[in-house]
Design a protein around this motif. Sequence first.
Motif, mmCIF file in Angstrom:
data_model
loop_
_atom_site.group_PDB
_atom_site.id
_atom_site.type_symbol
_atom_site.label_atom_id
_atom_site.label_comp_id
_atom_site.label_asym_id
_atom_site.label_seq_id
_atom_site.Cartn_x
_atom_site.Cartn_y
_atom_site.Cartn_z
ATOM 1 N N SER A 139 0.845 -1.196 0.000
ATOM 2 C CA SER A 139 0.000 0.000 0.000
ATOM 3 C C SER A 139 0.877 1.242 0.000
ATOM 4 O O SER A 139 1.963 1.260 0.587
ATOM 5 C CB SER A 139 -0.901 0.005 1.236
ATOM 6 O OG SER A 139 -1.755 -1.104 1.236
ATOM 7 N N LYS A 140 0.378 2.285 -0.650
ATOM 8 C CA LYS A 140 1.114 3.535 -0.670
ATOM 9 C C LYS A 140 1.072 4.191 0.713
ATOM 10 O O LYS A 140 0.101 4.024 1.463
ATOM 11 C CB LYS A 140 0.511 4.492 -1.703
ATOM 12 C CG LYS A 140 0.671 4.038 -3.143
ATOM 13 C CD LYS A 140 0.062 5.049 -4.107
ATOM 14 C CE LYS A 140 0.235 4.598 -5.551
ATOM 15 N NZ LYS A 140 -0.371 5.580 -6.494
ATOM 16 N N THR A 141 2.127 4.905 1.048
ATOM 17 C CA THR A 141 2.149 5.661 2.304
ATOM 18 C C THR A 141 1.013 6.678 2.302
ATOM 19 O O THR A 141 0.791 7.363 1.303
ATOM 20 C CB THR A 141 3.495 6.380 2.473
ATOM 21 O OG1 THR A 141 4.539 5.396 2.554
ATOM 22 C CG2 THR A 141 3.504 7.230 3.737
ATOM 23 N N LYS A 142 0.294 6.746 3.400
ATOM 24 C CA LYS A 142 -0.876 7.621 3.492
ATOM 25 C C LYS A 142 -0.645 8.668 4.572
ATOM 26 O O LYS A 142 -0.394 8.340 5.729
ATOM 27 C CB LYS A 142 -2.115 6.792 3.830
ATOM 28 C CG LYS A 142 -3.391 7.583 4.055
ATOM 29 C CD LYS A 142 -3.996 8.091 2.759
ATOM 30 C CE LYS A 142 -5.363 8.704 2.991
ATOM 31 N NZ LYS A 142 -6.004 9.171 1.750
ATOM 32 N N ILE A 143 -0.726 9.932 4.182
ATOM 33 C CA ILE A 143 -0.641 11.037 5.137
ATOM 34 C C ILE A 143 -1.803 11.980 4.849
ATOM 35 O O ILE A 143 -1.987 12.420 3.712
ATOM 36 C CB ILE A 143 0.695 11.801 5.032
ATOM 37 C CG1 ILE A 143 1.870 10.849 5.304
ATOM 38 C CG2 ILE A 143 0.721 12.969 6.007
ATOM 39 C CD1 ILE A 143 3.232 11.502 5.123
ATOM 40 N N ALA A 144 -2.606 12.244 5.861
ATOM 41 C CA ALA A 144 -3.764 13.130 5.686
ATOM 42 C C ALA A 144 -3.946 13.966 6.932
ATOM 43 O O ALA A 144 -3.581 13.558 8.042
ATOM 44 C CB ALA A 144 -5.020 12.315 5.400
ATOM 45 N N LYS A 145 -4.502 15.155 6.762
ATOM 46 C CA LYS A 145 -4.749 16.058 7.877
ATOM 47 C C LYS A 145 -6.219 16.453 7.895
ATOM 48 O O LYS A 145 -6.884 16.488 6.845
ATOM 49 C CB LYS A 145 -3.876 17.307 7.768
ATOM 50 C CG LYS A 145 -2.381 17.038 7.882
ATOM 51 C CD LYS A 145 -1.578 18.324 7.756
ATOM 52 C CE LYS A 145 -0.080 18.068 7.829
ATOM 53 N NZ LYS A 145 0.338 17.603 9.162
ATOM 54 N N ALA A 146 -6.725 16.740 9.079
ATOM 55 C CA ALA A 146 -8.129 17.114 9.211
ATOM 56 C C ALA A 146 -8.347 17.844 10.521
ATOM 57 O O ALA A 146 -7.520 17.770 11.443
ATOM 58 C CB ALA A 146 -9.023 15.880 9.146
ATOM 59 N N LEU A 147 -9.467 18.558 10.586
ATOM 60 C CA LEU A 147 -9.918 19.158 11.836
ATOM 61 C C LEU A 147 -11.034 18.264 12.359
ATOM 62 O O LEU A 147 -11.974 17.946 11.631
ATOM 63 C CB LEU A 147 -10.430 20.577 11.595
ATOM 64 C CG LEU A 147 -10.728 21.413 12.850
ATOM 65 C CD1 LEU A 147 -9.458 21.683 13.641
ATOM 66 C CD2 LEU A 147 -11.392 22.735 12.458
ATOM 67 N N GLU A 148 -10.913 17.832 13.610
ATOM 68 C CA GLU A 148 -11.873 16.855 14.135
ATOM 69 C C GLU A 148 -12.402 17.281 15.499
ATOM 70 O O GLU A 148 -11.637 17.686 16.383
ATOM 71 C CB GLU A 148 -11.217 15.482 14.223
ATOM 72 C CG GLU A 148 -12.168 14.367 14.635
ATOM 73 C CD GLU A 148 -11.755 13.018 14.102
ATOM 74 O OE1 GLU A 148 -11.583 12.881 12.873
ATOM 75 O OE2 GLU A 148 -11.597 12.084 14.905
ATOM 76 N N TRP A 149 -13.713 17.170 15.627
ATOM 77 C CA TRP A 149 -14.378 17.457 16.908
ATOM 78 C C TRP A 149 -14.751 16.129 17.558
ATOM 79 O O TRP A 149 -15.401 15.277 16.947
ATOM 80 C CB TRP A 149 -15.621 18.295 16.683
ATOM 81 C CG TRP A 149 -16.469 18.499 17.912
ATOM 82 C CD1 TRP A 149 -17.714 18.002 18.139
ATOM 83 C CD2 TRP A 149 -16.135 19.280 19.063
ATOM 84 N NE1 TRP A 149 -18.185 18.419 19.370
ATOM 85 C CE2 TRP A 149 -17.226 19.202 19.960
ATOM 86 C CE3 TRP A 149 -15.015 20.024 19.430
ATOM 87 C CZ2 TRP A 149 -17.235 19.846 21.197
ATOM 88 C CZ3 TRP A 149 -15.015 20.665 20.653
ATOM 89 C CH2 TRP A 149 -16.108 20.577 21.525
ATOM 90 N N ALA A 150 -14.324 15.928 18.806
ATOM 91 C CA ALA A 150 -14.655 14.725 19.570
ATOM 92 C C ALA A 150 -15.664 15.117 20.644
ATOM 93 O O ALA A 150 -15.310 15.766 21.639
ATOM 94 C CB ALA A 150 -13.401 14.119 20.190
ATOM 95 N N GLN A 151 -16.915 14.723 20.415
ATOM 96 C CA GLN A 151 -18.045 15.140 21.241
ATOM 97 C C GLN A 151 -18.357 14.100 22.322
ATOM 98 O O GLN A 151 -18.552 12.923 22.039
ATOM 99 C CB GLN A 151 -19.283 15.317 20.352
ATOM 100 C CG GLN A 151 -20.586 15.499 21.078
ATOM 101 C CD GLN A 151 -20.699 16.868 21.736
ATOM 102 O OE1 GLN A 151 -20.399 17.887 21.105
ATOM 103 N NE2 GLN A 151 -21.123 16.895 22.988
ATOM 104 N N LEU A 152 -18.401 14.548 23.577
ATOM 105 C CA LEU A 152 -18.818 13.664 24.662
ATOM 106 C C LEU A 152 -20.322 13.433 24.544
ATOM 107 O O LEU A 152 -21.113 14.377 24.617
ATOM 108 C CB LEU A 152 -18.480 14.293 26.016
ATOM 109 C CG LEU A 152 -18.808 13.456 27.264
ATOM 110 C CD1 LEU A 152 -17.968 12.183 27.291
ATOM 111 C CD2 LEU A 152 -18.571 14.277 28.534
ATOM 112 N N VAL A 153 -20.720 12.157 24.358
ATOM 113 C CA VAL A 153 -22.128 11.809 24.165
ATOM 114 C C VAL A 153 -22.735 11.241 25.440
ATOM 115 O O VAL A 153 -23.853 11.580 25.818
ATOM 116 C CB VAL A 153 -22.281 10.787 23.015
ATOM 117 C CG1 VAL A 153 -23.751 10.394 22.835
ATOM 118 C CG2 VAL A 153 -21.729 11.359 21.716
ATOM 119 N N GLU A 154 -22.002 10.365 26.108
ATOM 120 C CA GLU A 154 -22.457 9.784 27.368
ATOM 121 C C GLU A 154 -21.321 9.832 28.379
ATOM 122 O O GLU A 154 -20.165 9.589 28.039
ATOM 123 C CB GLU A 154 -22.902 8.331 27.184
ATOM 124 C CG GLU A 154 -24.148 8.148 26.343
ATOM 125 C CD GLU A 154 -24.594 6.683 26.288
ATOM 126 O OE1 GLU A 154 -24.824 6.099 27.365
ATOM 127 O OE2 GLU A 154 -24.687 6.153 25.180
#
Length: 300
Positions: free
Chosen positions: A59-74
């Motif tokens: 597999s090709k090397t994978k590098i990705a960036k993102a903005l992510e929100w981690a929401q407390l649900v319970e």
Amino acid sequence: MKRLIMLASLILVVTTTVQAQKKKKQDRKAIKEMCGCYEVTFNFVETFSFSEDSLYKPSKTKIAKALEWAQLVEDEKNKISIQHLLQVGKPDSPHIVKHWRQDWLYENTDFYMFNGDNQWLFEEKTNNQVKGQWTQKVYQVDDSPRYEGSGTWVHVDGKSFWENITPAPLPRREYTQRSDYNVTIRGNRHEITDYGWLHDQDNTKVVREEGKEDVVIANEKGYNTYVKVEDSRCQAAKDWWNNNYDKWAVIRAKWNDVYDRNKNLNLKEKVDNKVLYKHLFDEEMTAKEEIEKVIESFVK
């Protein structure tokens, strides 16, 4: 003498209980520190190949960036649930993508273990096997099962981390490109850091066939960093979750009904020529009866 022995035993029980409660409090704090807004960098590289196929291509090397929100649900005594949301596109008009969800259960004994080809085997562990441990249950974007495993949170030398090895489906970056293996043995390490947290992975790509030994074709390294930023940067994701919370509460409840059957689970790849998430991501699908019907249609 008997009174002294009884007193010593009582003191030991009380001390052990207090220590366990203190440890559990540390565990809960570490888990909830994974909530918030993060700049995420996903890094994956295939490290070693073991395939006997001379035409094998890694597999090709994978590098990705993102903005992510981690929401407390319970946030319950023995359960913490965190929903991840990707915020992509232009900052002034971002697009929100419902991402993975992780549930943390204390001293959980019921497991759905991935066995390849869209099948999960139900397993029960004893209370002694999971004493003091937390199960991380990871779900797909449509809240169907992905993988899960149990382990102990470790707090030592200023570090807090949790580790586990468990079978899992291929990640999306792989199953859309590869069909030469059907199980990923995931070595997961979640560590709380001074910048946020780290998801460190040592993965093995496996061919699994009934009645045969697993065949390893390659190893993979994953190194995903979650760098904490101001929560205000993820306001669009927070708003999206608030607007869509009720729908996804219905979806989670239906899946909980499926999981509570406590038996092996087989899921169809498609219904009406569409995968499940495309059904559920449809903004027109909001009625409880329709949601429950489509989820049930995927259960073999």
